[in-house]
Design a protein around this motif. Structure first.
Motif, PDB file in Angstrom:
ATOM      1  N   MET A   1       0.944  -1.155   0.060  1.00 15.35           N
ATOM      2  CA  MET A   1      -0.140   0.073  -0.009  1.00 15.35           C
ATOM      3  C   MET A   1       0.748   1.246   0.253  1.00 15.35           C
ATOM      4  SD  MET A   1      -3.228   0.419   2.110  1.00 15.35           S
ATOM      5  CE  MET A   1      -4.106   1.954   1.657  1.00 15.35           C
ATOM      6  N   GLN A   2       0.499   2.176  -0.804  1.00 14.53           N
ATOM      7  CA  GLN A   2       1.299   3.484  -1.020  1.00 14.53           C
ATOM      8  C   GLN A   2       0.542   4.463  -0.013  1.00 14.53           C
ATOM      9  OE1 GLN A   2       2.073   4.451  -4.922  1.00 14.53           O
ATOM     10  NE2 GLN A   2       3.384   2.710  -5.240  1.00 14.53           N
TER      11      GLN A   2
ATOM     12  N   GLU B   1       6.109   3.010   0.240  1.00 17.94           N
ATOM     13  CA  GLU B   1       5.217   1.797   0.191  1.00 17.94           C
ATOM     14  C   GLU B   1       5.436   1.113   1.496  1.00 17.94           C
ATOM     15  OE1 GLU B   1       3.735   0.011  -2.811  1.00 17.94           O
ATOM     16  OE2 GLU B   1       3.125  -1.178  -1.065  1.00 17.94           O
TER      17      GLU B   1
ATOM     18  N   VAL C   1      -5.886   3.563  -5.114  1.00 21.54           N
ATOM     19  CA  VAL C   1      -5.493   2.444  -6.073  1.00 21.54           C
ATOM     20  C   VAL C   1      -6.639   2.261  -6.837  1.00 21.54           C
ATOM     21  CG1 VAL C   1      -4.702   0.010  -6.329  1.00 21.54           C
ATOM     22  CG2 VAL C   1      -4.166   1.142  -4.211  1.00 21.54           C
ATOM     23  N   TRP C   2      -6.573   2.514  -8.179  1.00 23.38           N
ATOM     24  CA  TRP C   2      -7.860   2.401  -9.081  1.00 23.38           C
ATOM     25  C   TRP C   2      -8.188   1.032  -9.471  1.00 23.38           C
ATOM     26  CZ3 TRP C   2     -10.547   6.634  -8.836  1.00 23.38           C
ATOM     27  CH2 TRP C   2      -9.686   7.781  -8.876  1.00 23.38           C
ATOM     28  N   ASP C   3      -9.477   0.695  -9.437  1.00 20.04           N
ATOM     29  CA  ASP C   3      -9.643  -0.660 -10.134  1.00 20.04           C
ATOM     30  C   ASP C   3      -9.700  -0.679 -11.414  1.00 20.04           C
ATOM     31  OD1 ASP C   3     -10.217  -1.852  -7.645  1.00 20.04           O
ATOM     32  OD2 ASP C   3     -12.377  -1.048  -7.638  1.00 20.04           O
TER      33      ASP C   3
END
Lengths: 117, 397
Positions: A1-2, A85, A114-116
């Motif tokens: 995860m960022q 990260e 975070v784009w799906d």
């Protein structure tokens, strides 16, 4: 995860070039950057030019408005960021506590969307 | 159950939704087929299936960690009777997440009451005099943040445990105090909040028996709570510790509290909750206000002040000092505390000083201090209590 770790401080609180505090401050940043690149957290990082160099734009009814800087009354300004990260927010908090500016400024930690597909 | 679901699904809102759906479904199915052997296992299995459906629909299933998929699919392999495997005890992880420092204090309290306390949103809103819609929004925002920022659902590692335990304890104590002395409004005690905080603290203590401050807080709550019914008379008026009917104190709670204090102090890892509990235990075991061991209480406040320096502690210590040493010495201490700007609107400071002036026969100063105490009190019952004292002094004059 960022997580993006936004570094805020006021010019007055930052060590200034030419003072005794400045070289250790820069050294501390170099050490921190080295640490996060070696432990694999570093995605990206940048330092920003001072807020006096900033330009703000907006579109008002379709018309471009350009203004000098953000509002002058802002005491603390964005000076740079690390994109890290990390496993969890706790890991991000623990790492950001070592950013030198945390001693006199603030670090805002924001998860990156975070784009799906 | 919710804790176990959150642990396996990682999404708080979804966990709540699927559990609620399962309960609704259970009402229909159980009516038709009868209640299953293990209703809990039935509910949690059904909730997990719903979660899997949700993940499949949102194409997120394949992105989940393999470990998580295995956990969610437990229902395919586990017998419904193997309750411990299906519903592992995740309450501790849940409370640590609810009380995570990245959440605002009020949100921590609300989330704890909502997920572990099982209070409804309107109940929580009422307890904190908030609008139900505002409280609902607060809870939704919190659940979204936990998911989006990936606030971990875990027992903190050893080097952070103490700090995080202390955050959990502050939340529990805040809930207790909100129940014990409602900070605003009419009713002085809101028993349900006190009961709930004691229940939750007991759970944390059972899960973390070696953390002395957890035991200390539980003892402190029990000892305070033993006097709950004696603090208000039949007209809803407050009665001070000095004038309470001690024979009505709840001896079962006192015994449990005192035993806990002794047990935990013997471990010699002293903390502020333990010392406060010890002070409360001295009061609980005293036959009367006059027979109280004020020297011991005075000494305990000294220990407390070293652990947790504050003007509030000094005000309480001054009261003990006025009996253990002299009223003059106590007044000197209070006047020192009053120099601190943040203490200048602290109501108990003036109430204590009024009492001391009154005992010395300086009723003019006592009256002035009581008027200030009334001004700074925001609890209606407490205000009335102080007003009655003021009338008592005025009638003597």
């Amino acid at each position: 995860m960022q997580y993006i770790c936004l570094i805020y401080s006021s010019d007055a609180a930052d060590p200034q070039p030419g003072t005794a505090e400045f070289p250790p401050f820069i050294q501390a940043y170099q050490d921190f950057t080295k640490e996060v690149s070696e432990n694999g957290m570093l995605v990206h990082a940048d330092a920003l030019q001072p807020v006096s160099t900033a330009t703000t734009i907006t579109l008002e009814n379709g018309k471009l408005e350009v203004t000098d800087g953000p509002f002058a009354e802002t005491k603390e300004t964005l000076g740079g960021y690390y994109l890290l990260e990390c496993e969890s927010l706790d890991a991000a908090i623990e790492q950001c506590a070592k950013i030198p500016t945390a001693q006199h400024g603030r670090i805002e930690i924001r998860p990156v969307v975070v784009w799906d597909d | 159950m919710l804790a176990a679901l959150v642990a396996s699904i990682h999404d708080w809102q979804l966990a709540e939704d699927v559990l609620q759906d399962s309960v609704a479904k259970a009402l229909v199915v159980w009516k038709k087929d009868g209640i299953p052997d293990s209703p809990m296992a039935w509910l949690i299995t059904s909730a997990r299936r719903r979660a899997i459906d949700h993940f499949r629909r949102h194409k997120r299933f394949n992105e989940l960690e393999p470990e998580l998929i295995r956990f969610i699919e437990l229902h395919d392999t586990q017998s419904d009777m193997d309750l411990d495997a299906i519903i592992p005890d995740k309450r501790l992880e849940l409370i640590f997440t609810c009380c995570h420092p990245a959440l605002e204090r009020k949100t921590q309290v609300a989330l704890t009451l909502h997920t572990l306390g099982g209070l409804t949103t309107p109940e929580i809103a009422a307890a904190f005099l908030d609008k139900p819609t505002a409280m609902a929004q607060r809870l939704v925002r919190a659940k979204k943040k936990i998911l989006a920022a990936n606030i971990p659902f875990e027992i903190p590692p050893a080097h952070k445990l103490q700090e995080r335990v202390s955050a959990v304890l502050s939340v529990l104590y805040l809930i207790f105090n909100e129940g014990y002395v409602a900070s605003k409004g009419e009713a002085l005690t809101r028993g349900d909040l006190s009961d709930e905080s004691i229940r939750l603290t007991r759970i944390v203590w059972q899960l973390l028996p070696e953390e002395c401050e957890v035991a200390g807080l539980l003892a402190l709550m029990l000892l305070h709570d033993s006097r709950r019914d004696c603090r208000i008379d039949e007209h809803g008026q407050m009665i001070s510790l000095e004038h309470q009917k001690r024979s009505d104190w709840d001896q079962t709670k006192i015994k449990e509290g005192v035993d806990l204090v002794k047990l935990t102090l013997a471990k010699q890892r002293v903390g502020s909750y333990q010392v406060q509990a010890a002070i409360s235990a001295v009061h609980a075991e005293s036959a009367s206000w006059q027979a109280t061991d004020w020297t011991q209480i005075h000494a305990l406040y000294d220990v407390l002040h070293k652990l947790q320096p504050s003007g509030v502690v000094r005000v309480n210590q001054a009261v003990a000092m006025s009996y253990a040493v002299s009223i003059e010495a106590a007044l000197t201490l209070l006047n020192e505390v009053a120099q601190d700007r943040s203490m200048q609107t602290y109501q108990p400071l003036y109430a204590a000083r009024a009492d001391m002036h009154h005992r010395l026969g300086n009723d003019l100063q006592a009256t002035q201090d009581l008027q200030k105490a009334i001004e700074y009190s925001d609890n209606a019952t407490h205000k009335q209590f102080l007003e009655r004292r003021l009338m008592g002094i005025s009638s003597i004059q």
